[in-house]
Design a protein around this motif. Structure first.
Motif, PDB file in Angstrom:
ATOM      1  N   MET A 253      90.838  40.214   6.732  1.00  0.00           N
ATOM      2  CA  MET A 253      90.150  39.957   5.488  1.00  0.00           C
ATOM      3  C   MET A 253      90.626  38.635   4.909  1.00  0.00           C
ATOM      4  SD  MET A 253      89.790  43.122   2.917  1.00  0.00           S
ATOM      5  CE  MET A 253      89.850  44.528   3.968  1.00  0.00           C
TER       6      MET A 253
ATOM      7  N   ARG B   7      85.243  44.803   5.903  1.00  0.00           N
ATOM      8  CA  ARG B   7      86.124  45.630   6.733  1.00  0.00           C
ATOM      9  C   ARG B   7      85.313  46.556   7.638  1.00  0.00           C
ATOM     10  NH1 ARG B   7      90.475  45.849   9.712  1.00  0.00           N
ATOM     11  NH2 ARG B   7      91.341  47.935   9.810  1.00  0.00           N
TER      12      ARG B   7
ATOM     13  N   CYS C   9      92.891  51.048   6.657  1.00  0.00           N
ATOM     14  CA  CYS C   9      93.616  50.011   5.921  1.00  0.00           C
ATOM     15  C   CYS C   9      94.179  50.623   4.640  1.00  0.00           C
ATOM     16  CB  CYS C   9      92.717  48.823   5.615  1.00  0.00           C
ATOM     17  SG  CYS C   9      91.312  49.190   4.571  1.00  0.00           S
TER      18      CYS C   9
END
Length: 160
Positions: free
Chosen positions: A1, A26, A71
């Motif tokens: 990212m 993502r 994540c």
């Protein structure tokens, strides 16, 4: 990212828009469909799409979305990772080497003492020293009602 510039405080639309953009990036990085992400979170695909478009998302849902996208939730919030800072890593490393709770308690007290000392100017019981410290800290002297601001060694001026 890739890093983003955080929105102004209180700007909810920009805040949630940034979260949505991060969610979409993502999801696409992982090659997941809306349907797959929605199923793993327990919401509908159109709801995932709304979140990606900037709709408000609860913290609980954000945690679930982060788990589905493998994540941390903080990655969507543009919050810097404190462990990326060298001083924090050193502090955590030193903390983990402390032998027991007594040592950790002493370390906490030391840090609290140092941080409170830094926040408040030094004090002295000697009046001359207090004036020197006050001047050093650029504090204006307190003037009471009916008291002149002129120093005692200078004569007071009379206004007629």
């Amino acid at each position: 990212m890739e890093p983003r510039i955080s929105p102004e405080i209180g700007d909810d639309a920009a805040f949630y828009s940034d979260i949505g953009r991060s969610l979409r990036i993502r999801r696409k990085e992982l090659g997941l469909s809306l349907r797959v992400v929605a199923a793993s979170v327990g919401i509908s695909p159109p709801m995932v799409l709304k979140y990606e478009a900037g709709a408000k998302v609860s913290s609980a849902t954000l945690v679930q979305l982060a788990a589905a996208l493998d994540c941390l939730p903080s990655e969507f919030l543009n919050v810097p990772d404190p462990y990326e800072q060298p001083m924090i890593r050193r502090l955590v490393s030193a903390w983990s080497r402390l032998p027991n709770d007594e040592a950790r308690t002493a370390a906490i007290r030391l840090i609290e003492t140092l941080s409170s000392d830094a926040a408040s100017p030094p004090q002295s019981s000697d009046p001359k020293r207090r004036v020197a410290l006050r001047d050093q800290n650029h504090e204006a002297p307190a003037i009471r009602f009916g008291q002149s601001a002129a120093p005692k060694d200078q004569p007071k001026r009379r206004v007629s």
